[in-house]
Design an enzyme around this catalytic site. Structure first.
Site, PDB file in Angstrom:
ATOM      1  N   ASP A 153     -57.559  76.857 -15.620  1.00  0.00           N
ATOM      2  CA  ASP A 153     -57.675  77.258 -14.905  1.00  0.00           C
ATOM      3  C   ASP A 153     -57.127  75.772 -13.292  1.00  0.00           C
ATOM      4  OD1 ASP A 153     -59.007  79.196 -15.654  1.00  0.00           O
ATOM      5  OD2 ASP A 153     -61.806  78.313 -15.154  1.00  0.00           O
ATOM      6  N   GLU A 186     -57.887  78.128 -20.572  1.00  0.00           N
ATOM      7  CA  GLU A 186     -59.433  77.980 -20.385  1.00  0.00           C
ATOM      8  C   GLU A 186     -60.760  78.761 -21.282  1.00  0.00           C
ATOM      9  OE1 GLU A 186     -60.224  75.664 -17.143  1.00  0.00           O
ATOM     10  OE2 GLU A 186     -62.129  76.373 -17.231  1.00  0.00           O
ATOM     11  N   TYR A 192     -59.792  83.469  -7.937  1.00  0.00           N
ATOM     12  CA  TYR A 192     -60.812  82.190  -9.123  1.00  0.00           C
ATOM     13  C   TYR A 192     -61.588  81.805  -7.071  1.00  0.00           C
ATOM     14  CZ  TYR A 192     -61.482  78.352 -11.124  1.00  0.00           C
ATOM     15  OH  TYR A 192     -61.806  76.857 -12.005  1.00  0.00           O
TER      16      TYR A 192
END
Ligand SMILES: [Zn+2]
Ligand SMILES: [Zn+2]
Length: 755
Positions: free
Chosen positions: A112, A7, A367
């Site tokens: 992601d 990404e 994350y």
């Protein structure tokens, strides 16, 4: 050759570094459009990783809807004719992708691991296969590049940039790879950019979840239609053009409503007077305060009687109780809890989120977009503890925990399977600074706190007789630190012990007094509390909430922290309310938004299709628009008077008129007297000039930040005082007198000169 698409650039670099022994970096394009690719050997085969810049496709209206006019709005709702096209702003990135894709025999999507990431993966596949459209097929080919109309929502990005390798006549981009290779793609999902996570993800490949991507895509479509139609309607209805347009959004407006509703409650609040009786007592040590056991006296006479009955020289302790209470460690961080805690530490949620993202890309935390508050059993808690034992501020605690036989983490109520809660995955190699340092400190300490035992707090209460009345005081003493060992700076509890006392002890009364008070209206939301409230109501997602709040600041609907609406913000919601009285659904209510979020979940489960959900939301929008359309004049009046109030800074000392914020021809703002409300302007002084209003008094103003009237006048000179706050409620607001020659500024000037 394997083509790995991520990404962002930093994720591509990190993955190449983790999987490859040596990494060769190639640069494509130049300047701001420069893109890097990372070449390495993976399992004996050539591999290249390349990062996109988030979304590379976008949903657009046809060009016929570019003009802002009330007469197109009905068409925009009924026949939006949306198309999913290549984002012109991504041209440089896609040219680089085409170059490195040449000769690829396998495609790996490593975007992601969430709904948006799935959609970005889908976008990459569309473009690689040559299925992506260059422009809306409803558009006639453009003769000349037109300037993009940068206004509502997703239309904001420039679209004039050319699409790479366009073949004239064909609405699709040229394929970059044979379809068979694209269709055999692999999807890898990782929650942290650590060697363990990334290697595990590549060992367990899957495919892109197109249902999940469709859910994200449907939100894009709906947000574009709603945002464009309502923003245009409100802006056109209130004559607000150009950069002053009135932004309205599907999630943004219900969020603003929360802030406005609270403010209206505060305004409607009627304070009730009451009294308290307090006494200051002393024995050997420091004096301490006790309050009448009854707490609040609503009647003055009752208070005065009690005050008389309490008069005495010496007070006597009747009972003393101390009870140990467990104070449980906090639960693991999800996005909302992290941003809320960061807000408590003085950072805006939007800034905290940016810092958390960069920490994630640096491989320091997991994350940061997650709803989960339960560590999965597979999580390597000990590995993180070993990492943290290399980070000085908490090294001792982390090492001690790592050596412990058994770890029992706390757990929250929300359990999801996509990502673990936010936890540290690495220790910084060099000292972090700014927001990154703050967020890392918070995440690391929170993680340790979730693994430490409860604190034990001794709750103390002493009852004391003064004359014929009973008084009491509470105290707290930390008996056992538990998790506070590392988390005390972020915990609300403070050690405030009472002096050691026993029944029968006598204390000297050094002061006995009554305090007159008023009941207080409900408090404004802090940014952290507002985020939590949004989560409770299902407004927005973990990925969007912080930005939505920031947008309310940027559009001048709210100011300050705790969040206070401007009069413009209040007027916008009031205008909705007036128009929506008879509506079956209120478009600025959170119930409607939450319904749409649930439908998106159903799309991702394959139970609904995107077009079904978009169509239903179009019908809702049509009903809303028809009601709004019947209230154009009312909306205009409300917005106008809201704006006027926001810009009025106070009274003019010379003539009793009003000082208002105006903008000069160069865009510079200043304050000027505009005379009294309803006053006829004086005829122009000379030919060619405009009629004059007010007495001609002007003052320069700070050019940055939001200016808010304080409602007070300067004690030195009598001109109004104003408060200036940074954008987004950042920084400490400062209050100053509007008069630059005011004597109150002498001291400041002298100090500045000296320093
Ligand atoms: Zn004046
Ligand atoms: Zn002054």
């Amino acid at each position: 050759m394997k083509l790995i698409v991520t990404e962002k650039d930093s994720a591509a670099r990190k993955i190449a570094e983790i999987l490859g022994d040596t990494v060769i970096v190639e640069e494509h394009g130049r300047g701001r459009q420069k893109v890097k690719s990372y070449h390495f050997i993976l399992d004996g085969e050539d591999a290249v990783a390349i990062g996109l810049r988030g979304h590379v496709m976008e949903t657009v209206f046809p060009n016929t809807y570019r003009r802002w006019s009330l007469k197109y709005l009905g068409d925009m709702i009924e026949r939006p004719d949306l198309a999913w096209v290549v984002d012109g702003a991504a041209a440089g990135t896609l040219a680089a992708l085409r170059t490195v894709a040449k000769g690829a025999t396998a495609v790996v999507i490593a975007t992601d691991y969430d709904r948006e990431g799935e959609l970005i993966g889908h976008e990459a596949l569309e473009i690689l296969r040559g299925d992506a459209l260059k422009h809306n097929p409803g558009d006639k080919p453009e003769k000349k590049k037109r300037k993009a109309v940068a206004k509502d929502g997703a239309e904001a990005r420039a679209k004039a940039a050319p699409v790479p390798d366009a073949t004239p006549g064909d609405p699709h981009v040229k394929p970059m790879l044979p379809p068979a290779i694209v269709d055999r793609h692999i999807r890898v999902r990782y929650s942290a950019l650590t060697p363990e996570e990334v290697r595990a993800a590549f060992a367990k490949p899957s495919t892109v979840d197109f249902n999940l991507a469709e859910a994200a895509h449907s939100r894009q479509d709906i947000d574009l239609i709603w945002g464009a139609v309502l923003t245009r309607f409100m802006s056109l209805a209130s004559y607000r053009y150009g950069s002053d347009y009135l932004s309205v959004g599907r999630v943004q407006s219900p969020t603003l409503r929360l802030v406005v509703d609270r403010e209206l409650e505060r305004r409607a609040f009627v304070p009730v007077p009451y009294w308290e009786i307090k006494a200051t007592l002393v024995r050997d040590g420091d004096p301490f305060e006790v309050a009448h056991a009854r707490g609040r006296f609503d009647a003055l006479e009752a208070m005065e009687t009690a005050l008389e009955r309490a008069r005495c020289e010496t007070a006597e302790v009747t009972t003393y109780k101390a009870e140990p209470r467990k104070d449980k460690p906090p639960v693991p961080f999800n996005t909302t809890a992290l941003m809320s805690a960061a807000s408590g530490a003085g950072m805006t949620p939007a800034r905290a989120m940016r810092a958390a993202e960069s920490l994630y890309l640096d491989g320091l935390i997991s994350y940061p977009r997650t709803d989960n508050t339960v560590y999965p059993p597979s999580l390597d808690l000990r590995g993180s503890l070993q990492e943290l034992s290399r980070w000085q501020p908490v090294a001792a605690t982390a090492a001690r925990l790592a050596a412990q036989d058994k770890l029992t983490p706390s757990r929250g109520k929300k359990r999801t399977t996509d990502h673990p809660p936010i936890y540290p995955v690495g220790a910084p190699a060099r000292e972090l600074s700014g927001d990154q340092a703050k967020v890392y400190d918070l995440v690391a300490r929170r993680f340790l706190a979730t693994l430490l035992p409860a604190a034990v707090i001794e709750r103390q209460r002493v009852d004391i007789r003064l004359g014929e009345e009973l008084f009491l005081a509470y105290g707290a003493r930390v008996a056992s630190l538990g998790y506070l060992e590392v988390y005390e700076k972020y915990a609300a509890r403070r050690d405030r012990p009472l002096p050691p006392l026993q029944p029968g002890d006598e204390l000297k009364v050094i002061d006995l007094r009554s305090e007159s008070k008023e009941t207080q209206p409900p408090g404004r939301y802090g940014q952290g509390r507002l985020l939590e409230k949004m989560e409770e109501l299902g407004l927005g997602t973990k990925a969007t909430r912080a930005d939505i709040i920031q947008h309310l600041y940027d559009r001048n609907y709210v100011r300050d922290n705790p969040v206070e609406p401007t009069e413009l913000g209040v007027a916008l919601i009031a205008a909705f309310d007036a128009a929506m009285e008879q509506a079956p659904v209120d478009i600025s209510s959170s119930a409607m938004t939450a319904t749409l979020e649930r439908q998106m979940d159903r799309i991702s489960e394959g139970e609904l299709r995107r077009d079904e959900v978009v169509e239903e939301s179009q019908q809702m929008l049509e009903q809303a628009w028809k009601l709004l359309d019947g209230h154009v004049a009312d909306i205009r009046d409300r917005i106008k008077s809201g704006v006027r109030e926001d810009l009025t800074l106070g009274g003019c000392k010379n003539c009793g008129g009003q000082l208002r914020v105006l903008r000069g021809r160069t865009g510079k703002r200043f304050a000027a007297c505009v005379g009294k409300e309803g006053e006829e302007p004086a005829p122009p002084a000379a030919e060619g000039e405009r009629p004059r209003r007010g007495c001609g008094q002007t003052f320069p103003l700070p050019q940055r930040g939001t200016i808010v009237p304080t409602g007070k006048v300067c004690a030195e000179c009598g001109w109004p005082e104003i408060k200036v706050t940074g954008g987004g409620g950042r920084g400490r607001p400062w209050v100053l007198c509007i008069d630059i020659d005011c004597p109150s500024k002498e001291k400041y000037r002298a100090r500045k000169k000296a320093g």
